[in-house]
Design a protein around this motif. Sequence first.
Motif, short mmCIF file in Angstrom:
data_model
loop_
_atom_site.label_atom_id
_atom_site.label_comp_id
_atom_site.label_asym_id
_atom_site.label_seq_id
_atom_site.Cartn_x
_atom_site.Cartn_y
_atom_site.Cartn_z
N GLY A 162 -20.88 -11.62 23.05
CA GLY A 162 -21.07 -10.73 21.92
C GLY A 162 -22.51 -10.28 21.79
N ALA A 163 -23.43 -11.20 22.01
CA ALA A 163 -24.86 -10.85 21.93
C ALA A 163 -25.22 -9.82 22.99
CB ALA A 163 -25.71 -12.11 22.09
N ARG A 164 -24.74 -10.05 24.21
CA ARG A 164 -25.07 -9.11 25.28
C ARG A 164 -24.53 -7.70 24.99
NH1 ARG A 164 -23.22 -7.71 30.76
NH2 ARG A 164 -25.08 -7.11 31.94
N SER A 165 -23.35 -7.64 24.39
CA SER A 165 -22.77 -6.32 24.09
C SER A 165 -23.57 -5.54 23.05
CB SER A 165 -21.32 -6.47 23.63
OG SER A 165 -21.26 -7.01 22.31
N LEU A 166 -24.33 -6.26 22.23
CA LEU A 166 -25.10 -5.61 21.16
C LEU A 166 -26.53 -5.28 21.58
CD1 LEU A 166 -23.90 -7.68 18.07
CD2 LEU A 166 -23.26 -5.34 18.67
N LEU A 167 -26.97 -5.82 22.71
CA LEU A 167 -28.33 -5.57 23.15
C LEU A 167 -28.45 -4.24 23.89
CD1 LEU A 167 -29.39 -9.06 24.54
CD2 LEU A 167 -30.44 -7.87 22.60
N LYS A 168 -29.57 -3.56 23.66
CA LYS A 168 -29.88 -2.39 24.46
C LYS A 168 -30.17 -2.83 25.91
CE LYS A 168 -32.29 -0.06 20.63
NZ LYS A 168 -33.61 0.46 20.16
N PRO A 169 -30.04 -1.94 26.88
CA PRO A 169 -30.49 -2.28 28.23
C PRO A 169 -31.96 -2.71 28.19
CG PRO A 169 -29.22 -0.26 28.26
CD PRO A 169 -29.44 -0.59 26.82
N GLY A 170 -32.26 -3.85 28.77
CA GLY A 170 -33.63 -4.37 28.73
C GLY A 170 -33.93 -5.18 27.49
N GLY A 171 -32.97 -5.26 26.56
CA GLY A 171 -33.17 -6.09 25.37
C GLY A 171 -33.03 -7.56 25.70
N GLU A 172 -33.37 -8.42 24.76
CA GLU A 172 -33.29 -9.85 25.07
C GLU A 172 -32.73 -10.67 23.92
OE1 GLU A 172 -36.64 -12.41 25.41
OE2 GLU A 172 -37.95 -11.10 24.24
N PHE A 173 -32.05 -11.73 24.31
CA PHE A 173 -31.59 -12.77 23.40
C PHE A 173 -32.60 -13.90 23.52
CE2 PHE A 173 -27.81 -15.84 22.38
CZ PHE A 173 -28.32 -16.04 21.11
N TYR A 174 -33.40 -14.11 22.47
CA TYR A 174 -34.48 -15.09 22.46
C TYR A 174 -34.10 -16.14 21.43
CZ TYR A 174 -39.35 -16.81 22.29
OH TYR A 174 -40.49 -17.58 22.36
N PHE A 175 -33.80 -17.35 21.89
CA PHE A 175 -33.25 -18.31 20.93
C PHE A 175 -33.59 -19.75 21.28
CE2 PHE A 175 -30.31 -18.27 24.35
CZ PHE A 175 -29.55 -19.41 24.30
N ALA A 176 -33.62 -20.57 20.25
CA ALA A 176 -33.86 -22.00 20.42
C ALA A 176 -32.59 -22.74 20.08
CB ALA A 176 -34.99 -22.45 19.49
N ASP A 177 -32.35 -23.83 20.82
CA ASP A 177 -31.15 -24.61 20.57
C ASP A 177 -31.30 -26.02 21.12
OD1 ASP A 177 -28.23 -25.07 19.95
OD2 ASP A 177 -28.38 -22.90 19.66
N VAL A 178 -30.24 -26.81 20.98
CA VAL A 178 -30.26 -28.20 21.42
C VAL A 178 -29.38 -28.35 22.66
CG1 VAL A 178 -29.60 -30.56 20.80
CG2 VAL A 178 -30.72 -29.10 19.13
N TYR A 179 -29.88 -29.10 23.64
CA TYR A 179 -29.15 -29.34 24.89
C TYR A 179 -29.15 -30.84 25.20
CZ TYR A 179 -29.85 -24.36 25.19
OH TYR A 179 -29.85 -23.03 24.90
N ALA A 180 -28.16 -31.25 25.97
CA ALA A 180 -28.05 -32.66 26.37
C ALA A 180 -28.24 -32.79 27.87
CB ALA A 180 -26.68 -33.21 25.98
N ASP A 181 -28.58 -34.00 28.30
CA ASP A 181 -28.78 -34.23 29.73
C ASP A 181 -27.49 -34.58 30.45
OD1 ASP A 181 -28.33 -36.82 28.81
OD2 ASP A 181 -29.99 -37.70 29.95
N ARG A 182 -26.37 -34.50 29.74
CA ARG A 182 -25.05 -34.79 30.33
C ARG A 182 -23.96 -34.17 29.47
NH1 ARG A 182 -25.86 -40.97 30.07
NH2 ARG A 182 -27.97 -40.19 30.30
N ARG A 183 -22.75 -34.10 29.96
CA ARG A 183 -21.63 -33.61 29.16
C ARG A 183 -21.23 -34.69 28.16
NH1 ARG A 183 -19.45 -31.53 34.68
NH2 ARG A 183 -20.38 -29.45 34.70
#
Length: 350
Positions: A162-183
Amino acid sequence: MTIESVKEYYGQTLKGSGDLKTDACCDPSAMPEHVKGALSLIHDEVLTRYYGCGLVIPEKLEGMRVLDLGCGAGRDAYALAKLVGPRGFVTGVDMTPEQLSVARGHIGWHMERFGHTRPNVEFREGYIEKLGELGLEPASFDIIVSNCVVNLSPDKRAVLEGARSLLKPGGEFYFADVYADRRLDPSLKEDPVLLGECLGGALYWNDFQNLARAAGFADPRLVTSRPIEVAEPAIRRALGEARFFSATYRLFNIEGLEPACEDYGQAVIYRGGISHSEDVFVLDGHHRVEKGRVFPVCGNTFRMLKESRFAPHFDFIGDFSRHFGIFPGCGTAMPYSEEKTAPASIGACC
């Protein structure tokens, strides 16, 4: 079940940042003075309903059209509205009516404080997995940001697509989030505290990389990362040996980026002119470009700079007529790996 749990946790359970049980939504890095200045203009009620202490602010915001996913009571959206200026515009999206009520109640107050003659911010109620249902014009945003929100979603691919569909060509999704070192064990998502604290729904970092590529963001770039300390004994026990990281990524909406960093003998020269990054421009953890210095880059980086809002600030050397193999040092950086990540203008999370 997941969405309702999150709505209840952020709409009713939490009353402020002090109610959080971990530092997953906090970034201890120094905040730039221009960001502090923007935050100093925000209404106290909006600030008290913010559940974190970081802020996701990319470079070159003036005049940009920005979408803030999971805007809550509007703190980040209002700070961005100040920084984009009267020629820019910010749209905040959130699914929590209690939070949006606070955000919408102070639009006029902030516009007067910012010196804007007309509103340059709006708030829409909806789900970040269903951005196509919010009446937003496709390919109309220069930048999309979010701060510790994607991990809360039960359908992360839908958010990215959804984010990609709303971005202009060359636009960017810049975001912070939480990730884990395993599933993680899927049962962790059923715990409203673990989910609400941005841990139960955290993606394994490599699954995120693959998900981003599947959504059309071919070359995810890690900007900053830090480990998350989980001191609460009950939460630590529930999480087992999993380690968590707060990481800021930037995903460019550029068609045809290659899956690896290919060397075409190209280079860029930063001319300066980006506010608050006058002497050095930081694209990501591998690209800290000093003003006036010839900086060799791979083909993907060349295009990220040439086909984005940053293009007017660079000179570009070379083309794609000759290939020299893999660019030296190419590799996918994982959050908080041994590879150094350079500080961006400001990374958050979360």
